[in-house]
Write a protein that holds these residues in place. Structure first.
Motif, mmCIF file in Angstrom:
data_model
loop_
_atom_site.group_PDB
_atom_site.id
_atom_site.type_symbol
_atom_site.label_atom_id
_atom_site.label_comp_id
_atom_site.label_asym_id
_atom_site.label_seq_id
_atom_site.Cartn_x
_atom_site.Cartn_y
_atom_site.Cartn_z
ATOM 1 N N UNK A 180 3.671 8.409 8.626
ATOM 2 C CA UNK A 180 4.055 8.014 7.268
ATOM 3 C C UNK A 180 4.165 6.502 7.143
ATOM 4 N N UNK A 183 0.455 4.952 7.370
ATOM 5 C CA UNK A 183 -0.475 5.310 6.290
ATOM 6 C C UNK A 183 -0.521 4.285 5.151
ATOM 7 N N UNK A 184 0.627 3.827 4.617
ATOM 8 C CA UNK A 184 0.535 2.901 3.477
ATOM 9 C C UNK A 184 -0.124 1.578 3.853
ATOM 10 N N UNK A 185 0.052 1.137 5.099
ATOM 11 C CA UNK A 185 -0.558 -0.120 5.512
ATOM 12 C C UNK A 185 -2.074 -0.004 5.440
ATOM 13 N N UNK A 188 -3.313 0.457 1.777
ATOM 14 C CA UNK A 188 -3.274 -0.778 1.011
ATOM 15 C C UNK A 188 -4.440 -1.690 1.327
ATOM 16 N N UNK A 189 -4.756 -1.739 2.599
ATOM 17 C CA UNK A 189 -5.746 -2.701 3.038
ATOM 18 C C UNK A 189 -7.161 -2.281 2.662
ATOM 19 N N UNK A 282 -1.144 12.280 3.200
ATOM 20 C CA UNK A 282 -1.267 11.045 3.968
ATOM 21 C C UNK A 282 -2.349 11.157 5.031
ATOM 22 N N UNK B 32 -2.551 -5.975 5.060
ATOM 23 C CA UNK B 32 -2.380 -6.489 3.709
ATOM 24 C C UNK B 32 -1.035 -7.188 3.613
ATOM 25 N N UNK B 36 2.395 -7.330 -1.462
ATOM 26 C CA UNK B 36 1.418 -6.767 -2.407
ATOM 27 C C UNK B 36 1.967 -5.581 -3.204
ATOM 28 N N UNK B 37 2.587 -4.571 -2.552
ATOM 29 C CA UNK B 37 3.048 -3.408 -3.330
ATOM 30 C C UNK B 37 4.030 -3.787 -4.421
ATOM 31 N N UNK B 296 6.298 6.574 0.675
ATOM 32 C CA UNK B 296 4.954 6.268 1.148
ATOM 33 C C UNK B 296 3.974 6.292 -0.012
ATOM 34 N N UNK B 299 4.458 3.334 -2.110
ATOM 35 C CA UNK B 299 4.328 2.117 -1.317
ATOM 36 C C UNK B 299 5.630 1.298 -1.332
#
Lengths: 339, 336
Positions: A180, A183-185, A188-189, A282, B32, B36-37, B296, B299
């Motif tokens: 978890x 996943x957002x990293x 986002x990228x 995710x 990133x 950013x979020x 999540x 973000x």
């Protein structure tokens, strides 16, 4: 080592295998030597459940490998459907095929509500996604686990201390939360990249492998700790064999059983995790994935249960057969169990 | 004993520190910008490079990582001020885990609100592990080799080979959606102090799903260690001197057999407390696990890192407690 193998003519025979039978004796064939792997395989073939599970697993592997060919045979594709033509405007349910209109030969598994995409194509490619990710992650995790375990067990000292600490550290990090967090990293990228689906799959393999190698590493380390004191390893050292050769040629073959067992139980765990992560949103979010289809199908369960059952049965059958096969392999490899 | 405790506590603190540092660095050096979020969110997806730079400046992302990590650690112990955008300043009292990007409230406050839900799920589920698992396992061990035992062992093996989330999902789909059983009509978390009956019925299905799935494992452990205990010499002695069958099984056999089960239970309970993500997602329970999943998808980085840290701490300390209990239960274990 038994008295038989201690004789001078068996000096080159340092493994656990029994000595080759005397070719001149009459019943040479009856007492033909078998390697531990052959014995295990023989026991496995006699296990009916294991054979059935192996056939089911093989069926899924064939589907995964030939997903494109099979989809072509049925004339279905992953292309997004044409919702306006195939779906009922008010209910969003398909006009042809299940759940209300019986079997439709053009779409044997039916059409997805809302999107109008073909279910069979998604099912076939979902099987491929699942097995590719779980298979690659198992491979990477096993290689890392074996290497770490070998190094920690054989070199000892500071290397062992560091690797053992890393193992304990990774074991305290809960897998799902780690996934978890990462996943957002990644999302986002790379979300705007064209190769995003590929990157997502690779990162998923990496996450599964990073949190899946510790068990095997621990197991191998323990085995190596006892193996390295044995005579054949000492003999190899005395004759000046380099360390990497001892590790690969002397120790690794003796670790085959725990490695095979670990691989056969890691694979179903990863298949389940891959689908589970996709279910949570995710994992694989672009392209076909069983877990994602299950998640999409939950709100439609009371109107269109088949849509949920297809991916769900795929996951259950694959995981179940691989798990039971893994259990059977563990029993067959263990000389202590008698069936 | 005391020296062991200090040593374990110290190593636990080191691991917590490492976990928090890795999470911090993961976001810091991640591909990133960590700002950013929140920039996307606060400018409704019109985050220009200038605005992003502004957010980075205010959130301290232009300083070197070690000073910022120092600020974070200091915030945990004494609290700090957090600035979003150019004007808004928020006071974050200790223990400060940051401010949620979405709700603009202190992360720790939100976490406190959600803890009872996760705790309720874990407590009920874990209780069912033992209540179902141990009696079934003991009964199977006493009837070892019979058809009933074999049927039970193989059916539980099949059940435990199915992924848990699918089992829980099907339980919910059939009992709540399809058959609309009134008792399970509304799953979710309701405050215990406000309405105990609703609290109970909201969580009951989650407990049952967790309990039935988890008890398969406990049945196996309990059966295995009971079979072992029943073949010991002292059991034969107890039988020979004419003790009642139930006394032999429960007083002499079960007591020895429970020690390994207790250890596994402690670790499992810790894992449940650390986050029952699938259970909370499927049964709509607003606990730590569901919260981290929402974070999540939204973000919300401070919340994501706080939940990861929380679960690592819970796991480390549950392991420590299990080791201590083990040494009390089994006098042969010496802590050193």
């Amino acid at each position: 080592m038994s008295a038989q193998t201690a004789g001078p003519e068996t000096l080159g025979h340092l493994s656990e295998e029994p000595p080759a039978p005397d070719p001149s004796s009459k019943d040479a064939k009856a007492i033909a030597g078998k390697s531990p792997m052959q014995i295990a395989l023989g026991r496995l073939m006699k296990d009916k459940i294991a054979v059935v599970c192996a056939i089911v697993a093989l069926f899924f592997v064939i589907i995964a490998v030939f997903a494109g060919v099979i989809a072509g045979l049925f004339g279905v594709t992953l292309d997004p459907g044409r919702p306006s033509q195939v779906l009922d405007f008010s209910t969003q349910l398909p006009k042809v095929g299940p759940p209300n209109n019986g079997f439709d030969p053009e779409h044997p598994f039916g059409i997805a509500p809302q999107t109008g995409a073909d279910n069979l194509a998604h099912w076939l490619y979902g099987c491929r996604t699942s097995l590719i990710i779980a298979g690659s992650a198992t491979l990477v995790a096993s290689v890392v686990g074996v290497v770490m375990g070998l190094l920690a067990g054989f070199l000892g000292g500071i290397v062992d201390k560091i690797i053992s600490f890393v193992i304990d550290f990774f074991l305290t990090v809960p897998f799902l939360l780690a996934a978890l967090t990462i996943a957002p990293i990644i999302n986002d990228r790379f979300a705007l990249y064209e190769s995003y689906p590929t990157i997502q799959r690779w990162s998923l393999i990496a996450i599964l492998a990073i949190f899946g190698w510790m068990g095997l590493a621990r197991l191998v380390r323990g085995e190596v700790l006892s193996l390295r004191e044995r005579e054949f390893v000492q003999a190899a050292r005395v004759i000046g064999m380099p360390t990497h050769r001892i590790l690969i040629k002397e120790l690794l073959p003796n670790l085959a059983a725990p490695i095979v067992v670990s691989v056969s139980l890691t694979l179903p765990a990863f298949v389940a995790l891959e689908a589970g992560l996709a279910f949570l949103g995710i994992g694989v979010t672009s392209g076909a994935s069983w877990g994602q289809t299950v998640s999409d199908a939950v709100p439609w369960f009371d109107k269109y249960a088949l849509y949920l059952w297809e991916p769900l049965l795929g996951i259950v059958l694959l995981v179940l057969s691989l798990n039971l096969l893994g259990d059977a392999i563990r029993d067959a490899m263990d000389p202590k169990t008698r069936r | 004993m005391f020296a062991y405790l200090v040593k374990r506590l110290l190593s636990g603190v080191v691991v917590v520190f490492l976990v928090s540092l890795s999470i911090f660095l993961l976001f810091w050096f991640g591909p990133s910008s960590p700002a950013q979020p929140i920039c996307d969110r606060d400018t409704s997806n019109r985050c220009t490079p200038e605005r992003l730079a502004n957010f980075e400046e205010n959130l301290g992302y232009n300083n070197p990582w070690y000073t910022e990590y120092g600020t974070f650690v200091k915030g945990v112990f004494v609290g700090r001020e957090i600035q979003f955008g150019s004007t808004k300043k928020f006071d974050c009292p200790a223990p400060c885990l940051g401010y949620s990007y979405r709700t603009k409230t202190p992360v720790f406050e939100e976490m406190k609100e959600r803890m009872p839900a996760t705790f309720s799920v874990a407590l009920g589920g874990a209780a069912l592990y033992l209540v179902l698992g141990i009696p079934i396992g003991v009964a199977a061990a006493r009837r070892r080799g019979t058809v009933a035992d074999k049927a039970l062992v193989s059916s539980f093996l099949v059940l435990s080979s199915v992924p848990y989330y699918l089992f829980a999902l099907l339980t919910w789909l059939f009992l709540t959606v399809q058959w609309e059983i009134p008792l399970f009509a509304e799953t979710g978390y309701f405050s215990f102090t406000e309405n105990p009956a609703k609290w109970f019925s909201g969580l009951l299905l989650a407990w049952i799903a967790l309990g039935i799935f988890g008890c398969t494992q406990y049945t196996r452990y309990a059966r295995g260690s009971m079979v072992e205990a029943l073949s010991e010499d002292y059991i034969r002695t107890a039988k020979a001197k004419g003790l009642a069958q139930s006394k032999v099984v429960y007083k002499h056999g079960l007591r020895a057999a429970l020690v390994p089960v207790v250890t596994i239970f402690g670790i499992d309970f810790g894992t449940l407390l650390a986050g029952t993500i699938f259970t909370e997602r499927i049964f709509d329970i607003d606990g730590i696990g569901f919260w981290s999943l929402q974070a999540v998808n939204g973000r919300d980085l401070p919340v994501v890192s706080a939940t990861a840290l929380f679960s690592a701490i819970v796991l480390i300390f549950s392991n420590l407690i299990v080791d201590l209990i083990y040494s009390v239960l089994d006098p042969r274990v010496r802590l050193s």
